[in-house]
Design an enzyme around this catalytic site. Structure first.
Site, PDB file in Angstrom:
ATOM      1  N   THR A  14     -53.678 -28.682  71.550  1.00 33.28           N
ATOM      2  CA  THR A  14     -54.677 -27.694  71.112  1.00 33.28           C
ATOM      3  C   THR A  14     -55.407 -28.146  69.844  1.00 33.28           C
ATOM      4  O   THR A  14     -56.321 -27.477  69.384  1.00 33.28           O
ATOM      5  CB  THR A  14     -54.010 -26.325  70.825  1.00 33.28           C
ATOM      6  OG1 THR A  14     -52.949 -26.545  69.877  1.00 33.28           O
ATOM      7  CG2 THR A  14     -53.454 -25.702  72.087  1.00 33.28           C
ATOM      8  N   GLY A  15     -54.981 -29.275  69.261  1.00 33.03           N
ATOM      9  CA  GLY A  15     -55.593 -29.766  68.023  1.00 33.03           C
ATOM     10  C   GLY A  15     -56.760 -30.715  68.308  1.00 33.03           C
ATOM     11  O   GLY A  15     -57.142 -30.936  69.463  1.00 33.03           O
ATOM     12  N   ALA A  92     -48.163 -31.655  64.846  1.00 31.98           N
ATOM     13  CA  ALA A  92     -47.670 -31.744  63.468  1.00 31.98           C
ATOM     14  C   ALA A  92     -48.238 -30.603  62.640  1.00 31.98           C
ATOM     15  O   ALA A  92     -49.250 -30.010  63.010  1.00 31.98           O
ATOM     16  CB  ALA A  92     -48.115 -33.065  62.827  1.00 31.98           C
ATOM     17  N   GLN A  93     -47.600 -30.325  61.493  1.00 32.22           N
ATOM     18  CA  GLN A  93     -48.271 -29.555  60.439  1.00 32.22           C
ATOM     19  C   GLN A  93     -49.046 -30.642  59.715  1.00 32.22           C
ATOM     20  O   GLN A  93     -48.483 -31.425  58.945  1.00 32.22           O
ATOM     21  CB  GLN A  93     -47.226 -28.877  59.553  1.00 32.22           C
ATOM     22  CG  GLN A  93     -47.784 -27.854  58.577  1.00 32.22           C
ATOM     23  CD  GLN A  93     -48.829 -28.393  57.611  1.00 32.22           C
ATOM     24  OE1 GLN A  93     -50.043 -28.340  57.891  1.00 32.22           O
ATOM     25  NE2 GLN A  93     -48.395 -28.930  56.494  1.00 32.22           N
ATOM     26  N   SER A  94     -50.364 -30.688  59.924  1.00 32.20           N
ATOM     27  CA  SER A  94     -51.111 -31.890  59.532  1.00 32.20           C
ATOM     28  C   SER A  94     -51.903 -31.718  58.238  1.00 32.20           C
ATOM     29  O   SER A  94     -52.655 -32.617  57.867  1.00 32.20           O
ATOM     30  CB  SER A  94     -52.057 -32.282  60.676  1.00 32.20           C
ATOM     31  OG  SER A  94     -53.133 -31.366  60.750  1.00 32.20           O
ATOM     32  N   SER A 135     -50.004 -42.146  59.913  1.00 33.85           N
ATOM     33  CA  SER A 135     -51.173 -41.786  59.104  1.00 33.85           C
ATOM     34  C   SER A 135     -51.346 -42.684  57.886  1.00 33.85           C
ATOM     35  O   SER A 135     -50.370 -43.144  57.281  1.00 33.85           O
ATOM     36  CB  SER A 135     -50.976 -40.344  58.630  1.00 33.85           C
ATOM     37  OG  SER A 135     -51.853 -40.038  57.585  1.00 33.85           O
ATOM     38  N   GLU A 137     -51.944 -41.592  55.165  1.00 34.03           N
ATOM     39  CA  GLU A 137     -51.300 -40.883  54.058  1.00 34.03           C
ATOM     40  C   GLU A 137     -49.966 -41.546  53.676  1.00 34.03           C
ATOM     41  O   GLU A 137     -49.449 -41.314  52.587  1.00 34.03           O
ATOM     42  CB  GLU A 137     -51.061 -39.420  54.425  1.00 34.03           C
ATOM     43  CG  GLU A 137     -52.281 -38.541  54.271  1.00 34.03           C
ATOM     44  CD  GLU A 137     -52.757 -38.414  52.820  1.00 34.03           C
ATOM     45  OE1 GLU A 137     -51.980 -37.941  51.994  1.00 34.03           O
ATOM     46  OE2 GLU A 137     -53.898 -38.790  52.535  1.00 34.03           O
ATOM     47  N   TYR A 159     -46.063 -34.079  53.416  1.00 32.44           N
ATOM     48  CA  TYR A 159     -46.640 -34.542  54.686  1.00 32.44           C
ATOM     49  C   TYR A 159     -46.483 -36.063  54.814  1.00 32.44           C
ATOM     50  O   TYR A 159     -45.986 -36.560  55.836  1.00 32.44           O
ATOM     51  CB  TYR A 159     -48.126 -34.155  54.752  1.00 32.44           C
ATOM     52  CG  TYR A 159     -48.863 -34.790  55.905  1.00 32.44           C
ATOM     53  CD1 TYR A 159     -48.792 -34.243  57.183  1.00 32.44           C
ATOM     54  CD2 TYR A 159     -49.623 -35.956  55.729  1.00 32.44           C
ATOM     55  CE1 TYR A 159     -49.458 -34.832  58.248  1.00 32.44           C
ATOM     56  CE2 TYR A 159     -50.296 -36.546  56.786  1.00 32.44           C
ATOM     57  CZ  TYR A 159     -50.205 -35.984  58.049  1.00 32.44           C
ATOM     58  OH  TYR A 159     -50.859 -36.579  59.107  1.00 32.44           O
ATOM     59  N   ARG A 194     -62.720 -30.850  64.251  1.00 31.20           N
ATOM     60  CA  ARG A 194     -61.833 -30.928  63.100  1.00 31.20           C
ATOM     61  C   ARG A 194     -61.507 -29.513  62.616  1.00 31.20           C
ATOM     62  O   ARG A 194     -62.388 -28.644  62.598  1.00 31.20           O
ATOM     63  CB  ARG A 194     -62.566 -31.710  62.006  1.00 31.20           C
ATOM     64  CG  ARG A 194     -61.766 -31.978  60.749  1.00 31.20           C
ATOM     65  CD  ARG A 194     -60.509 -32.721  61.011  1.00 31.20           C
ATOM     66  NE  ARG A 194     -60.242 -33.751  60.020  1.00 31.20           N
ATOM     67  CZ  ARG A 194     -59.018 -34.181  59.746  1.00 31.20           C
ATOM     68  NH1 ARG A 194     -57.963 -33.689  60.384  1.00 31.20           N
ATOM     69  NH2 ARG A 194     -58.832 -35.142  58.876  1.00 31.20           N
TER      70      ARG A 194
END
Ligand code: NAP
Ligand code: F7E
Length: 337
Positions: A14-15, A92-94, A135, A137, A159, A194
């Site tokens: 769904t993202g 994920a909690q992104s 990522s 990150e 994260y 996004r």
């Protein structure tokens, strides 16, 4: 004999990325299964065109399953039932800033979920190919410029730390059990899909609402951070290519160009014909992070050489695509500048 279509399971369908991956795989003839979590409001806007049947080629080949990344049993059940050839783990909690507010649940959803899926696969379906949404990150406080597959990690948020855990789990399952697990180390990638609380989309939605007379200002945090921004549909193509190789490996996916948040604001407003952007932006310290990632810039030479992948959409085109889409959504007619 006719071959059965390949089956893929997408977490995070769904993202942004999961939905683009569903589009891509369906266009390639796959049978696509998506893991969806229960939500009190509908969270399927990005895939409604597939499930609602408006995309003809998705008919009979797109399936959704209720589950949750924190619920091991649901993962085992779905993996056993679907028995996929490929698993794309995008769930994920992104959100980096929010990970400071909910570090423990971020670790569960963004970090431990990878272990849960790998372990479930090892038991029920060890031949399946696995994609881990790693990522940039993870590079955090960067140790070299530009960042490559060999650059040491120095994450700067719950994260980022969770993604480092997941990255090494994928490597470990590959080495320990011979599983086909790949890390795509993707730098920021954006699109009209996004989430609206990531900075690029916050700017383009805010701008469209200002033009539509629905909002007066956009409240932002650190405008000096630099990011290497690409276009999401191209990045999921790179992820797919990773799983089509003979051997599993890890790849950086990036444009090699870095820009400040301020430049993104300037370019968005310039494209909409507004030069005094400063009059529409307010700085709100609520959006600062306790530890910031100041600059990211990736070197995707390995992806180019091994996957034949290269970014096509440049910074200004990306801004254009996003501003146009949000203006359309808010009923604003743009005069092209
Ligand atoms: P996104 O739009 O935030 O999508 C995240 C997805 O995860 C959503 O479908 C969300 O479901 C789902 N999810 C969250 N918690 C869940 C749970 N407990 N159980 C099941 N599903 C859950 O993220 P994205 O931008 O597409 O990114 C995809 C992946 O790539 C993420 O892992 C992200 O960390 C990583 N990544 C992103 C970027 C980037 O620039 N976009 C770069 C590098 C890596 P709901 O719709 O219900 O919230
Ligand atoms: O922030 C600054 C903020 O939230 C970018 C995720 O997809 O990409 C994403 O993480 C920069 C940061 O993305 C606001 O401080 C200023 O320096 O859009 P962002 P991110 O943190 O880079 C990586 C690769 C991922 O893996 C993540 O999942 O913009 N910034 N003002 C702001 N950021 C936000 N969100 N909101 C502001 O108002």
């Amino acid at each position: 004999m006719e071959q059965r279509p390949k089956k893929a399971l997408i977490t995070g369908v769904t993202g942004q990325d999961g939905s683009y991956m569903a589009d891509l795989l369906l266009s390639k003839g796959y049978e696509v299964h998506g893991l969806v979590r229960r939500s009190s409001t509908f969270n399927t806007e990005r895939i409604d065109h597939l499930y609602g049947g408006t995309v003809q080629e998705a008919k009979g080949r797109f399936f959704m399953h209720y589950g949750d990344l924190t619920d091991t049993n649901s993962l085992i059940q779905i993996l056993s039932k679907v028995n996929p050839d490929e698993v794309y783990h995008f769930g994920a909690q992104s959100h980096v800033r929010i990970s400071f507010d909910i570090p423990e649940s971020t670790a569960q959803t963004t970090g431990i979920s990878t272990l849960k899926i790998l372990e479930a696969l090892r038991i029920v379906n060890p031949k399946a190919k696995f994609y881990q949404a790693s990522s940039s990150e993870m590079f955090g406080k960067i140790q070299e410029n530009p960042q490559t597959e060999k650059t040491p990690f120095y994450p700067r948020s719950p994260y980022g730390v969770s993604k480092v855990f997941a990255y090494w789990m994928a490597v470990n399952y590959r080495e320990a059990y011979g599983m086909f697990a790949c890390n795509g180390i993707l730098f920021n990638h954006e699109s009209p899909r996004r989430g609206e609380n990531f900075v690029t989309r916050k700017i383009t939605t805010g701008l469209a609402k200002i033009l539509a007379g629905k909002q007066k200002k956009i409240y932002l945090g650190n405008l000096d951070a630099k990011r290497d921004w690409g276009y999401a549909p191209e990045y999921v193509e790179a992820a797919w290519r990773m799983l089509q190789q003979e051997r599993p490996d890890d790849y950086v996916v990036a444009t090699g160009e870095t820009r400040t948040i301020k430049e993104f604001v300037e370019e968005s407003f310039r494209f909409a014909g507004i030069n005094d952007w400063e009059n529409y932006i307010e700085i709100d310290p609520r959006y600062y992070r306790p530890t910031e990632v100041d600059v990211l810039i990736g070197d995707a030479s390995k992806a180019k050489e091994k996957l034949g992948w290269e970014p096509k959409t440049k910074f200004k085109d990306l801004v254009k695509i996003m501003v146009k889409a949000d203006c359309e959504k808010h009923g604003v007619q743009l005069k092209e500048v």
